[in-house]
Motif scaffolding. Structure first.
Motif, PDB file in Angstrom:
ATOM      1  N   VAL A   1       0.836  -1.190   0.000  1.00  0.00           N
ATOM      2  CA  VAL A   1       0.000   0.000   0.000  1.00  0.00           C
ATOM      3  C   VAL A   1       0.881   1.254   0.000  1.00  0.00           C
ATOM      4  CG1 VAL A   1      -1.795   1.272   1.225  1.00  0.00           C
ATOM      5  CG2 VAL A   1      -1.828  -1.229   1.218  1.00  0.00           C
ATOM      6  N   LEU A   2       1.921   1.186   0.807  1.00  0.00           N
ATOM      7  CA  LEU A   2       2.907   2.266   0.790  1.00  0.00           C
ATOM      8  C   LEU A   2       4.128   1.793   0.015  1.00  0.00           C
ATOM      9  CD1 LEU A   2       2.742   3.608   4.461  1.00  0.00           C
ATOM     10  CD2 LEU A   2       1.930   4.717   2.385  1.00  0.00           C
ATOM     11  N   LYS A   3       4.585   2.641  -0.875  1.00  0.00           N
ATOM     12  CA  LYS A   3       5.731   2.265  -1.705  1.00  0.00           C
ATOM     13  C   LYS A   3       6.867   3.268  -1.517  1.00  0.00           C
ATOM     14  CE  LYS A   3       3.142   2.237  -5.318  1.00  0.00           C
ATOM     15  NZ  LYS A   3       1.816   2.206  -4.650  1.00  0.00           N
ATOM     16  N   PRO A   4       8.092   2.839  -1.803  1.00  0.00           N
ATOM     17  CA  PRO A   4       9.231   3.751  -1.712  1.00  0.00           C
ATOM     18  C   PRO A   4       8.974   5.033  -2.495  1.00  0.00           C
ATOM     19  CG  PRO A   4      10.010   1.534  -2.048  1.00  0.00           C
ATOM     20  CD  PRO A   4       8.514   1.472  -2.137  1.00  0.00           C
ATOM     21  N   GLY A   5       9.301   6.144  -1.913  1.00  0.00           N
ATOM     22  CA  GLY A   5       9.070   7.425  -2.553  1.00  0.00           C
ATOM     23  C   GLY A   5       7.838   8.125  -2.036  1.00  0.00           C
ATOM     24  N   ASP A   6       6.924   7.358  -1.454  1.00  0.00           N
ATOM     25  CA  ASP A   6       5.707   7.961  -0.921  1.00  0.00           C
ATOM     26  C   ASP A   6       6.027   8.879   0.253  1.00  0.00           C
ATOM     27  OD1 ASP A   6       4.419   6.509  -2.767  1.00  0.00           O
ATOM     28  OD2 ASP A   6       3.328   5.194  -1.385  1.00  0.00           O
ATOM     29  N   LYS A   7       5.233   9.926   0.343  1.00  0.00           N
ATOM     30  CA  LYS A   7       5.414  10.844   1.464  1.00  0.00           C
ATOM     31  C   LYS A   7       4.518  10.418   2.615  1.00  0.00           C
ATOM     32  CE  LYS A   7       4.817  15.738   2.682  1.00  0.00           C
ATOM     33  NZ  LYS A   7       6.183  16.191   3.007  1.00  0.00           N
TER      34      LYS A   7
ATOM     35  N   VAL B   1      12.133   4.707  15.134  1.00  0.00           N
ATOM     36  CA  VAL B   1      12.495   3.321  14.855  1.00  0.00           C
ATOM     37  C   VAL B   1      12.557   3.085  13.352  1.00  0.00           C
ATOM     38  CG1 VAL B   1      11.792   0.925  15.094  1.00  0.00           C
ATOM     39  CG2 VAL B   1      11.533   2.491  17.009  1.00  0.00           C
ATOM     40  N   LEU B   2      11.568   3.582  12.642  1.00  0.00           N
ATOM     41  CA  LEU B   2      11.560   3.417  11.190  1.00  0.00           C
ATOM     42  C   LEU B   2      12.802   4.069  10.576  1.00  0.00           C
ATOM     43  CD1 LEU B   2       7.804   4.090  10.321  1.00  0.00           C
ATOM     44  CD2 LEU B   2       9.026   1.915  10.267  1.00  0.00           C
ATOM     45  N   GLU B   3      13.241   5.144  11.181  1.00  0.00           N
ATOM     46  CA  GLU B   3      14.423   5.825  10.671  1.00  0.00           C
ATOM     47  C   GLU B   3      15.674   4.969  10.874  1.00  0.00           C
ATOM     48  OE1 GLU B   3      15.598   9.251  12.912  1.00  0.00           O
ATOM     49  OE2 GLU B   3      16.387  10.297  11.167  1.00  0.00           O
ATOM     50  N   ILE B   4      15.781   4.364  12.053  1.00  0.00           N
ATOM     51  CA  ILE B   4      16.941   3.527  12.343  1.00  0.00           C
ATOM     52  C   ILE B   4      16.942   2.283  11.469  1.00  0.00           C
ATOM     53  CG2 ILE B   4      17.919   1.985  14.067  1.00  0.00           C
ATOM     54  CD1 ILE B   4      18.739   4.788  14.482  1.00  0.00           C
ATOM     55  N   ILE B   5      15.786   1.738  11.248  1.00  0.00           N
ATOM     56  CA  ILE B   5      15.676   0.573  10.380  1.00  0.00           C
ATOM     57  C   ILE B   5      16.044   0.953   8.960  1.00  0.00           C
ATOM     58  CG2 ILE B   5      13.979  -0.956   9.320  1.00  0.00           C
ATOM     59  CD1 ILE B   5      12.611  -1.161  11.926  1.00  0.00           C
ATOM     60  N   GLY B   6      15.966   2.225   8.670  1.00  0.00           N
ATOM     61  CA  GLY B   6      16.338   2.687   7.340  1.00  0.00           C
ATOM     62  C   GLY B   6      15.185   2.578   6.363  1.00  0.00           C
ATOM     63  N   LEU B   7      13.966   2.642   6.890  1.00  0.00           N
ATOM     64  CA  LEU B   7      12.804   2.500   6.027  1.00  0.00           C
ATOM     65  C   LEU B   7      12.265   3.862   5.607  1.00  0.00           C
ATOM     66  CD1 LEU B   7      11.454  -0.092   5.048  1.00  0.00           C
ATOM     67  CD2 LEU B   7       9.639   0.335   6.688  1.00  0.00           C
TER      68      LEU B   7
ATOM     69  N   LYS C   1      11.551   4.835   1.759  1.00  0.00           N
ATOM     70  CA  LYS C   1      12.565   4.449   0.794  1.00  0.00           C
ATOM     71  C   LYS C   1      12.778   2.951   0.873  1.00  0.00           C
ATOM     72  CE  LYS C   1      16.373   5.349   3.966  1.00  0.00           C
ATOM     73  NZ  LYS C   1      17.658   6.030   4.181  1.00  0.00           N
ATOM     74  N   GLU C   2      13.515   2.437  -0.078  1.00  0.00           N
ATOM     75  CA  GLU C   2      13.874   1.031  -0.020  1.00  0.00           C
ATOM     76  C   GLU C   2      14.678   0.808   1.254  1.00  0.00           C
ATOM     77  OE1 GLU C   2      12.702  -2.100  -1.780  1.00  0.00           O
ATOM     78  OE2 GLU C   2      12.904  -0.472  -3.229  1.00  0.00           O
ATOM     79  N   MET C   3      14.385  -0.286   1.951  1.00  0.00           N
ATOM     80  CA  MET C   3      15.041  -0.474   3.238  1.00  0.00           C
ATOM     81  C   MET C   3      16.557  -0.474   3.084  1.00  0.00           C
ATOM     82  SD  MET C   3      14.223  -3.169   6.267  1.00  0.00           S
ATOM     83  CE  MET C   3      15.223  -4.506   5.638  1.00  0.00           C
ATOM     84  N   GLU C   4      17.172   0.186   4.011  1.00  0.00           N
ATOM     85  CA  GLU C   4      18.609   0.463   3.928  1.00  0.00           C
ATOM     86  C   GLU C   4      19.200   0.222   5.298  1.00  0.00           C
ATOM     87  OE1 GLU C   4      22.014   2.716   2.347  1.00  0.00           O
ATOM     88  OE2 GLU C   4      20.066   2.712   1.349  1.00  0.00           O
ATOM     89  N   LEU C   5      20.232  -0.618   5.371  1.00  0.00           N
ATOM     90  CA  LEU C   5      20.748  -0.996   6.677  1.00  0.00           C
ATOM     91  C   LEU C   5      21.796  -0.039   7.215  1.00  0.00           C
ATOM     92  CD1 LEU C   5      20.886  -4.840   6.138  1.00  0.00           C
ATOM     93  CD2 LEU C   5      19.320  -3.549   7.574  1.00  0.00           C
TER      94      LEU C   5
END
Lengths: 241, 241
Positions: free
Chosen positions: B34-40, B64-70, B82-86
């Motif tokens: 439902v939510l995709k990378p790039g969505d605000k 938490v979402l920020e730390i997960i890199g999402l 964004k695409e998940m980033e470690l």
DNA sequence: CTATAGTAACTGGTATTACCAGTTGACAGG
DNA sequence: CCTGTCAACTGGTAATACCAGTTACTATAG
């Protein structure tokens, strides 16, 4: 798209948030050994006063430490440091992983790669303390098989493999395999059993584990390795159906 | 230590914090597409109103979402998926890892294990798009060698290996290797160069990369694999000194 | 008309304060 | 000695306010 002139003389200024500074200090204290697992962390109010920041800022830092699995927060109690644990992180990320196609199969293949390497690194002979949890996992699996308790069986399976990797001496391998195993565990608890439901398959799993255990106990690491390899290949084939 | 009677009839009650519920909903929306990378993402105030919770609770979930890199949070701007980033996670955890003895060596060994597997999974023949970033990394490394820029060389080295793994088709391998490579990158940027400073060593690295690249371009995956293996063994030996 | 500067309405970052709920330990009464 | 009560913690959550940065609109100067 012409905004990025990228003048090499000027670098963008990185603004850091204050929770990051707090985080940094904590991690530094842990990595230098000033803070050790089991230590109690001062209360949020004390920390806020020490750092001269507000309580929400402290809380954000603690939240991150909690997700990283570095502290354990007990409401009403306090926060305690522990050995880093990837569980909380996994439980957040797992749904994102398992939403991918064929992730289960890939996970199995990856696990095969890692686990075989782990068994290569096992000390020989294996100490009794290393063997004990493996034996316990086998006993648990046997009981689950008799009770026809699928989930308990799957968890015992995971426990067996977990105790195997704990005996290896590679820190990284332990952590990575812990991560993989946690993913499996999460999948099982979530009901998406990557595992076998048929009685005879479960019996086969148990039998494999017993043989691997026996070979390890006898010091035949090579045999154990071959057994583990074929064991995982069997699991993979069953999962593919 | 007699407190834990562990009466099997009563299970401890798990209390969940409200940021976890918010987190859960977000992850679910992402994993279901439902939510995709790039969505605000809506503003914190909107979210607080939608969830009927306070803003701090929303912020903890976003943290938490920020730390997960999402998500990517721009102060004054907004938050974007964004695409998940470690990376963010690694940068917090890395100091804890590198404080361990012999971690560098273990990391190299682990990387060898993974990377060789990755090259086995490379599609054959390799597409031009997959080869291009590798070629670029080699060019960058050549330039760094001429300029005697040690750090740039190390980063180019990492970039080469990163582009190698990106060409593999295993999602897990990509993520895990990305994690490992990020650890290396962090170490390099932090000045703890796991890398070689001597000119002739750097030249050897470059030479190895060029040969691997050539073999891959020619479709000789087996040769490339052997080269990579000896290449990493060489690096390991150099690091041991 | 155009380009600039100014301004108003956002955004997230942080601080302050307050209250609730759960834990803990001391203390008084059985 | 056991037990129940209570006060003083703890973290969890909420509400509010203000700051700083971004953005877009607008009015003004050229």
């Amino acid at each position: 798209m012409e905004e990025h002139k990228s003048n090499p003389s000027f670098k963008p200024i990185a603004t850091r948030k204050i929770y990051q500074y707090i985080l940094e200090q904590f991690v530094h204290l842990v990595s230098t050994g000033v803070l050790k697992p089991g230590d109690k962390i001062p209360s949020e109010r004390e920390l806020a006063e020490s750092f001269k920041v507000s309580r929400p800022s402290v809380r954000e830092a603690l939240r991150v430490l909690e997700i990283i699995g570095l502290i354990d927060i007990q409401p009403g109690g306090g926060a305690y440091l522990k050995e880093m644990e990837l569980g909380p992180f996994i439980s957040v990320v797992a749904p994102l992983m398992f939403s991918r196609d064929r992730f289960d199969l890939e996970l199995l293949e990856f696990r095969e790669l890692i686990e075989i390497r782990a068994i290569e690194l096992l000390p020989n002979p294996l100490s009794a303390e290393a063997l004990e949890p493996m034996g316990r996992a086998i006993g648990e699996m046997r009981r689950a098989l008799l009770d026809n308790d699928v989930e308990a069986g799957a968890l015992a399976d995971i426990q067996f493999h977990r105790s195997l990797l704990l005996a290896s001496n590679s820190f990284i391998l332990q952590k990575v395999l812990e991560l993989v195993v946690s993913l499996f565990e999460h999948a099982v608890r979530g009901g998406r059993s990557v595992v076998l439901e048929k009685q005879e398959d479960a019996a086969q799993l148990l039998h494999d584990h017993e043989r691997i255990y026996q070979e390890l106990a006898d010091g035949n690491t090579d045999h154990a390795k071959k057994l583990l390899s074929s064991h995982l290949a069997m699991v993979k084939n069953l999962a593919r159906t």
